[in-house]
Write an enzyme that holds these catalytic residues in place. Structure first.
Site, PDB file in Angstrom:
ATOM      1  CD  GLN A  15      -1.687  -0.913  -0.314  1.00 40.47           C
ATOM      2  OE1 GLN A  15      -2.571  -1.535   0.249  1.00 40.47           O
ATOM      3  NE2 GLN A  15      -0.685  -1.514  -0.940  1.00 40.47           N
ATOM      4  CG  ASN A 105      10.146   6.234  -8.365  1.00 42.18           C
ATOM      5  OD1 ASN A 105       9.322   6.832  -7.695  1.00 42.18           O
ATOM      6  ND2 ASN A 105       9.884   5.099  -8.975  1.00 42.18           N
ATOM      7  CG  ASP A 159      13.157  -6.290   3.337  1.00 39.68           C
ATOM      8  OD1 ASP A 159      12.538  -6.855   2.431  1.00 39.68           O
ATOM      9  OD2 ASP A 159      13.361  -5.061   3.353  1.00 39.68           O
ATOM     10  CG  HIS A 187      13.039  -2.989   0.025  1.00 35.07           C
ATOM     11  ND1 HIS A 187      12.508  -3.926   0.873  1.00 35.07           N
ATOM     12  CD2 HIS A 187      11.980  -2.537  -0.703  1.00 35.07           C
ATOM     13  CE1 HIS A 187      11.212  -4.027   0.680  1.00 35.07           C
ATOM     14  NE2 HIS A 187      10.871  -3.194  -0.284  1.00 35.07           N
TER      15      HIS A 187
HETATM   16  P1  NAX Z   1      -0.033   3.552  -3.167  1.00 38.35           P
HETATM   17  O1  NAX Z   1      -0.007   3.517  -4.658  1.00 38.35           O
HETATM   18  O2  NAX Z   1      -1.237   3.045  -2.447  1.00 38.35           O
HETATM   19  O3  NAX Z   1       0.210   5.054  -2.678  1.00 38.35           O
HETATM   20  C1  NAX Z   1       1.233   5.846  -3.167  1.00 38.35           C
HETATM   21  C2  NAX Z   1       0.818   7.288  -2.976  1.00 38.35           C
HETATM   22  O4  NAX Z   1       1.923   8.102  -3.375  1.00 38.35           O
HETATM   23  C3  NAX Z   1      -0.384   7.694  -3.829  1.00 38.35           C
HETATM   24  O5  NAX Z   1      -1.341   8.369  -3.042  1.00 38.35           O
HETATM   25  C4  NAX Z   1       0.248   8.619  -4.880  1.00 38.35           C
HETATM   26  O6  NAX Z   1      -0.655   9.637  -5.319  1.00 38.35           O
HETATM   27  C5  NAX Z   1       1.407   9.196  -4.082  1.00 38.35           C
HETATM   28  N1  NAX Z   1       2.449   9.821  -4.890  1.00 38.35           N
HETATM   29  C6  NAX Z   1       2.893   9.478  -6.122  1.00 38.35           C
HETATM   30  N2  NAX Z   1       3.829  10.346  -6.540  1.00 38.35           N
HETATM   31  C7  NAX Z   1       3.989  11.257  -5.551  1.00 38.35           C
HETATM   32  C8  NAX Z   1       4.783  12.414  -5.402  1.00 38.35           C
HETATM   33  N3  NAX Z   1       5.603  12.813  -6.375  1.00 38.35           N
HETATM   34  N4  NAX Z   1       4.688  13.111  -4.256  1.00 38.35           N
HETATM   35  C9  NAX Z   1       3.847  12.733  -3.282  1.00 38.35           C
HETATM   36  N5  NAX Z   1       3.041  11.647  -3.374  1.00 38.35           N
HETATM   37  C10 NAX Z   1       3.117  10.933  -4.497  1.00 38.35           C
HETATM   38  O7  NAX Z   1       1.289   2.802  -2.709  1.00 38.35           O
HETATM   39  P2  NAX Z   1       1.671   2.207  -1.283  1.00 38.35           P
HETATM   40  O8  NAX Z   1       1.161   0.822  -1.189  1.00 38.35           O
HETATM   41  O9  NAX Z   1       1.259   3.177  -0.237  1.00 38.35           O
HETATM   42  O10 NAX Z   1       3.261   2.085  -1.417  1.00 38.35           O
HETATM   43  C11 NAX Z   1       4.059   3.233  -1.526  1.00 38.35           C
HETATM   44  C12 NAX Z   1       5.489   2.869  -1.876  1.00 38.35           C
HETATM   45  O11 NAX Z   1       6.059   2.055  -0.855  1.00 38.35           O
HETATM   46  C13 NAX Z   1       5.649   2.082  -3.172  1.00 38.35           C
HETATM   47  O12 NAX Z   1       6.741   2.608  -3.896  1.00 38.35           O
HETATM   48  C14 NAX Z   1       5.984   0.685  -2.679  1.00 38.35           C
HETATM   49  O13 NAX Z   1       6.692  -0.049  -3.645  1.00 38.35           O
HETATM   50  C15 NAX Z   1       6.800   1.007  -1.464  1.00 38.35           C
HETATM   51  N6  NAX Z   1       7.011  -0.055  -0.482  1.00 38.35           N
HETATM   52  C16 NAX Z   1       8.215  -0.131   0.122  1.00 38.35           C
HETATM   53  C17 NAX Z   1       8.483  -1.041   1.133  1.00 38.35           C
HETATM   54  C18 NAX Z   1       9.826  -1.086   1.799  1.00 38.35           C
HETATM   55  O14 NAX Z   1      10.007  -1.984   2.617  1.00 38.35           O
HETATM   56  N7  NAX Z   1      10.768  -0.201   1.525  1.00 38.35           N
HETATM   57  C19 NAX Z   1       7.454  -2.021   1.551  1.00 38.35           C
HETATM   58  C20 NAX Z   1       6.075  -1.636   1.171  1.00 38.35           C
HETATM   59  C21 NAX Z   1       5.920  -0.971  -0.162  1.00 38.35           C
HETATM   60  O15 NAX Z   1       5.879  -1.947  -1.158  1.00 38.35           O
END
Ligand code: NAX
Length: 328
Positions: A15, A105, A159, A187
């Site tokens: 997303q 992770n 943030d 974070h």
């Molecule tokens: P989604 O679950 O919508 O999308 C994650 C995508 O990553 C999926 O398409 C999945 O298939 C893919 N993926 C999983 N493992 C993978 C790998 N080994 N190689 C390549 N792709 C892989 O999550 P989304 O809402 O897009 O969030 C993604 C990440 O951002 C999450 O870990 C979330 O916690 C983190 N965030 C971090 C933020 C920050 O400020 N640092 C804020 C927003 C977000 O919460």
């Protein structure tokens, strides 16, 4: 025409990806005269969705978008790239403990760090967004020993932006006037949103807030827990605001921070402000000529020091939980 910049985005079918790719391709991140080649990485099971996203990218007929590479292989995704935005991460599944999440992770970011080390441009800029972002960034850089340490950062910009907006709303002022905000540390909810250096029109913001208890009782917990509040309201986590913060972070890194201001970036600690080396920590930072620098010489009171140390300790715990997975 400028030569194209290669931008890799992992988790591209997710997303945040959906809110990010179209803005990058439109020129929002690197400017409307900068051609771009997108390298989109996602896992094999998500390639079908990724193909749909690529169809939509084509349907936008973006003049700056020169080519799109899609793959589930990090080595292909990271070949010759100039910028890597590591969004894809393992989400917490039901019944999964925190240490299991950290380990899952650690594995992903070890592989991606090695691939970056092998295939990316030597001056690549790597921004880690996927959570736990700070520790994932640390794992990535430890696995990429041939790349300079200053190639790596983690995202605390969301943030930072949340904190700016809360102050703008409180003071009834435009957000663009609020300067010198800081989010120290991780974070996560242990982060320390610090208002003590923040200014508006050259005046300290703390001197303009009549009800000082608002800072501890409302401002700090609101910023710390905003991610959870968004999930409760929307049913899914921040996506558009996260994509926007990614664009802000990369833009400042590539094209310099504003004069008389700074931003928050998760960057390798170097002993500044008594935060020992060995973690990726949210610091106030300025960027010049594509390099970030920790802002030096800020006065820190004893209460702030304790809060800064508490969030450092959480980072240390995260690191200890995965240290057996780190290269020697
Ligand atoms: P989604 O679950 O919508 O999308 C994650 C995508 O990553 C999926 O398409 C999945 O298939 C893919 N993926 C999983 N493992 C993978 C790998 N080994 N190689 C390549 N792709 C892989 O999550 P989304 O809402 O897009 O969030 C993604 C990440 O951002 C999450 O870990 C979330 O916690 C983190 N965030 C971090 C933020 C920050 O400020 N640092 C804020 C927003 C977000 O919460």
């Amino acid at each position: 025409m400028k030569p194209p910049v290669r931008v890799a985005i992992t988790g591209a079918a997710g997303q945040i990806g959906y809110n990010l790719l179209f803005r990058i391709a439109a020129g929002d991140m690197l400017g409307n005269d900068q051609p771009i080649i997108l390298h989109l990485l996602d896992i094999a099971a998500a390639q079908h969705i990724l193909n749909g996203v690529v169809m939509e990218l084509h349907d936008c007929a973006f003049p700056l978008l020169m080519d799109i590479v899609t793959t589930d292989d990090p080595l292909i995704a990271f070949t010759d790239i100039d910028i890597a935005i590591l969004v894809g991460a393992r989400p917490r599944a039901k019944g999964m403990e925190r240490k299991d999440l950290l380990s899952a992770n650690a594995e992903i970011f070890s592989i991606q760090g090695k691939a970056l080390n092998q295939a990316a441009n030597r001056n690549v800029k790597v921004l880690v967004v996927g959570n736990p972002a700070n520790t994932n960034a640390y794992i990535t850089l430890k696995n990429a020993p041939d790349l300079p340490i200053k190639c790596f950062s983690a995202m605390l910009r969301l943030d930072h932006n949340r904190a700016l907006s809360q102050i703008a709303l409180k003071l009834g002022q435009p957000v663009s006037k609020i300067k010198k905000m800081i989010i120290w540390g991780n974070h996560s909810s242990t982060q320390f949103p610090d208002l003590s250096h923040a200014e508006i029109d050259g005046k300290k913001i703390l001197s303009l807030i009549e009800d000082q208890s608002w800072v501890e009782a409302y401002f700090i917990p609101t910023v710390q827990n905003r991610g959870t509040a968004i999930i409760e309201a929307r049913g899914s986590s921040s996506a558009a605001s996260a994509a926007n913060a990614i664009i802000n972070h990369i833009q400042d890194w590539c094209f310099d921070t504003k004069k008389d201001d700074w931003v928050t970036m998760g960057i390798p600690s170097d002993g500044s402000y008594d935060i020992p080396e060995g973690v990726i920590y949210g610091f106030p930072a300025t960027c010049q000529a594509g390099t970030y620098h920790i802002v030096q010489g800020l006065e820190i009171n004893n209460i702030a020091k304790l809060k800064m140390f508490a969030t450092y300790q959480e980072l240390l715990e995260e690191k200890n939980a995965i240290k057996h997975l780190l290269p020697r």
